[in-house]
Design a protein around this motif. Structure first.
Motif, short mmCIF file in Angstrom:
data_model
loop_
_atom_site.label_atom_id
_atom_site.label_comp_id
_atom_site.label_asym_id
_atom_site.label_seq_id
_atom_site.Cartn_x
_atom_site.Cartn_y
_atom_site.Cartn_z
N SER A 5 0.85 -1.19 0.00
CA SER A 5 0.00 0.00 0.00
C SER A 5 0.89 1.24 0.00
O SER A 5 2.08 1.15 0.35
CB SER A 5 -0.87 0.00 1.25
OG SER A 5 -0.04 0.14 2.39
N PRO A 6 0.34 2.42 -0.37
CA PRO A 6 1.15 3.64 -0.32
C PRO A 6 1.81 3.85 1.03
O PRO A 6 2.97 4.24 1.12
CB PRO A 6 0.13 4.74 -0.64
CG PRO A 6 -0.90 4.07 -1.48
CD PRO A 6 -0.99 2.66 -0.93
N GLU A 200 7.06 10.18 -5.93
CA GLU A 200 5.79 10.62 -6.54
C GLU A 200 4.72 10.80 -5.46
O GLU A 200 3.97 11.78 -5.47
CB GLU A 200 5.28 9.57 -7.55
CG GLU A 200 6.07 9.53 -8.85
CD GLU A 200 5.68 8.32 -9.71
OE1 GLU A 200 6.34 8.12 -10.74
OE2 GLU A 200 4.75 7.57 -9.33
N LEU A 201 4.65 9.83 -4.54
CA LEU A 201 3.64 9.92 -3.48
C LEU A 201 3.86 11.14 -2.60
O LEU A 201 2.92 11.83 -2.22
CB LEU A 201 3.67 8.64 -2.61
CG LEU A 201 3.02 7.41 -3.23
CD1 LEU A 201 3.37 6.17 -2.40
CD2 LEU A 201 1.50 7.56 -3.31
N LEU A 202 5.14 11.42 -2.29
CA LEU A 202 5.43 12.60 -1.46
C LEU A 202 5.02 13.88 -2.19
O LEU A 202 4.48 14.80 -1.58
CB LEU A 202 6.93 12.63 -1.10
CG LEU A 202 7.39 11.53 -0.15
CD1 LEU A 202 8.91 11.53 -0.02
CD2 LEU A 202 6.75 11.70 1.23
N ASP A 224 -5.72 5.29 -5.79
CA ASP A 224 -4.95 5.95 -6.86
C ASP A 224 -5.87 6.79 -7.74
O ASP A 224 -5.52 7.91 -8.13
CB ASP A 224 -4.23 4.91 -7.73
CG ASP A 224 -2.99 4.37 -7.05
OD1 ASP A 224 -2.60 4.92 -6.00
OD2 ASP A 224 -2.42 3.39 -7.55
N ALA A 225 -7.06 6.24 -8.04
CA ALA A 225 -7.98 6.94 -8.95
C ALA A 225 -8.43 8.27 -8.34
O ALA A 225 -8.45 9.31 -9.01
CB ALA A 225 -9.18 6.05 -9.25
N TYR A 230 -8.17 14.25 -7.84
CA TYR A 230 -8.00 15.50 -7.10
C TYR A 230 -6.80 16.30 -7.60
O TYR A 230 -6.85 17.52 -7.71
CB TYR A 230 -7.87 15.23 -5.60
CG TYR A 230 -9.19 14.89 -4.94
CD1 TYR A 230 -10.24 15.81 -4.94
CD2 TYR A 230 -9.40 13.65 -4.33
CE1 TYR A 230 -11.47 15.51 -4.35
CE2 TYR A 230 -10.62 13.34 -3.75
CZ TYR A 230 -11.65 14.27 -3.75
OH TYR A 230 -12.85 13.96 -3.18
N LEU A 231 -5.72 15.56 -7.93
CA LEU A 231 -4.52 16.26 -8.44
C LEU A 231 -4.84 16.99 -9.74
O LEU A 231 -4.40 18.12 -9.96
CB LEU A 231 -3.39 15.24 -8.68
CG LEU A 231 -2.67 14.77 -7.42
CD1 LEU A 231 -1.81 13.55 -7.72
CD2 LEU A 231 -1.81 15.88 -6.84
N GLU A 232 -5.63 16.32 -10.59
CA GLU A 232 -6.01 16.97 -11.87
C GLU A 232 -6.79 18.25 -11.60
O GLU A 232 -6.61 19.25 -12.30
CB GLU A 232 -6.85 16.00 -12.71
CG GLU A 232 -6.02 14.91 -13.36
CD GLU A 232 -6.88 13.79 -13.96
OE1 GLU A 232 -6.28 12.84 -14.49
OE2 GLU A 232 -8.14 13.86 -13.88
#
Ligand SMILES: [Zn+2]
Length: 236
Positions: A5-6, A200-202, A224-225, A230-232
């Motif tokens: 997991s992340p 990337e996660l950070l 992830d989705a 949200y990032l977009e």
């Protein structure tokens, strides 16, 4: 096998990034084989360790790897996909001694590798490993040629009986036609992927925490989705 997991991936990155590669591989082995007592991991055969790391890798990132190497003859960079089906099966790992020219050799482990770290000379390291893997009461041949024969027989036996211990890939260079084999270190490969994914996660946590005021655990708990969605929106 627990999925990476992340949260677990970042934990591994945080605790592994300053370690020696042998210790880092043990840390990943602990994640890959949570049922094994941690104090026994250093004495597990490298074949078992590497097969477990490859299984973890497939669970975390899929069964296809993008591999590359530089041709030792012409320097051409060769990039090629590797599928799990092209590699030895990970299921048939053994711990019993290797049979080599009448000897029964212990399979090399992380503890054996650690003893070789101070040695610069490849031949000296190979001899040390051979000595460490022979039963304590078995004398090494005194004759140099017989010693070389035993070392070569041990390396060949390991390749056949324990291919995951030191995985080698046969290749042909399309630029110069050179045929050779190259070793593939799954521990290093997986670590590089974990390092890249952790960064990337950070970055994701950094952007979403600033935008929404969420904590790190809240961001990492997103699928992830959702994190991507949200990032977009933040970056739109
Ligand atoms: Zn070449």
């Amino acid at each position: 096998m627990m999925a990476l997991s992340p949260k677990r991936l970042l934990w591994a990155w945080e605790h592994g990034r300053r370690r020696h590669p042998i210790d880092r591989a043990l840390l990943l082995h602990a994640l890959a084989a949570p049922d094994l007592p941690p104090e026994r991991l250093a004495d597990q055969p490298l074949g078992c360790r590497n097969a477990a790391l490859f299984t973890l890798r497939c669970a975390a990132f899929g069964s296809r790897l993008d591999a590359w190497l530089d041709c030792p003859a012409c320097g051409e960079r060769l990039e090629f996909p590797l599928e799990a089906s092209q590699l030895p099966p990970t299921s048939a790992q053994h711990a019993e001694p290797l049979r080599v020219a009448g000897h029964r050799l212990t399979r090399p482990t992380s503890r054996h590798l650690a003893r070789l770290v101070p040695l610069d000379d490849e031949r000296q390291a190979a001899m040390q490993l051979l000595r460490d893997c022979l039963p304590s009461n078995a004398p090494l041949p005194e004759d140099e040629a017989a010693l070389t024969d035993l070392l070569e027989a041990a390396e060949a036996a390991l390749e056949v009986q324990d291919p995951w211990a030191e995985l080698s890939l046969a290749f042909g260079c399309p630029a110069c036609g050179h045929q050779d084999s190259a070793s593939f270190d799954i521990a290093d490969y997986l670590w590089e992927e974990i390092d890249a994914r952790a960064r990337e996660l950070l970055d994701d946590v950094h952007v979403l925490a600033r935008a929404y005021g969420w904590s790190e655990p809240q961001v990492l708990a997103l699928s992830d989705a959702r994190r991507t969605a949200y990032l977009e929106r933040v970056q739109a």
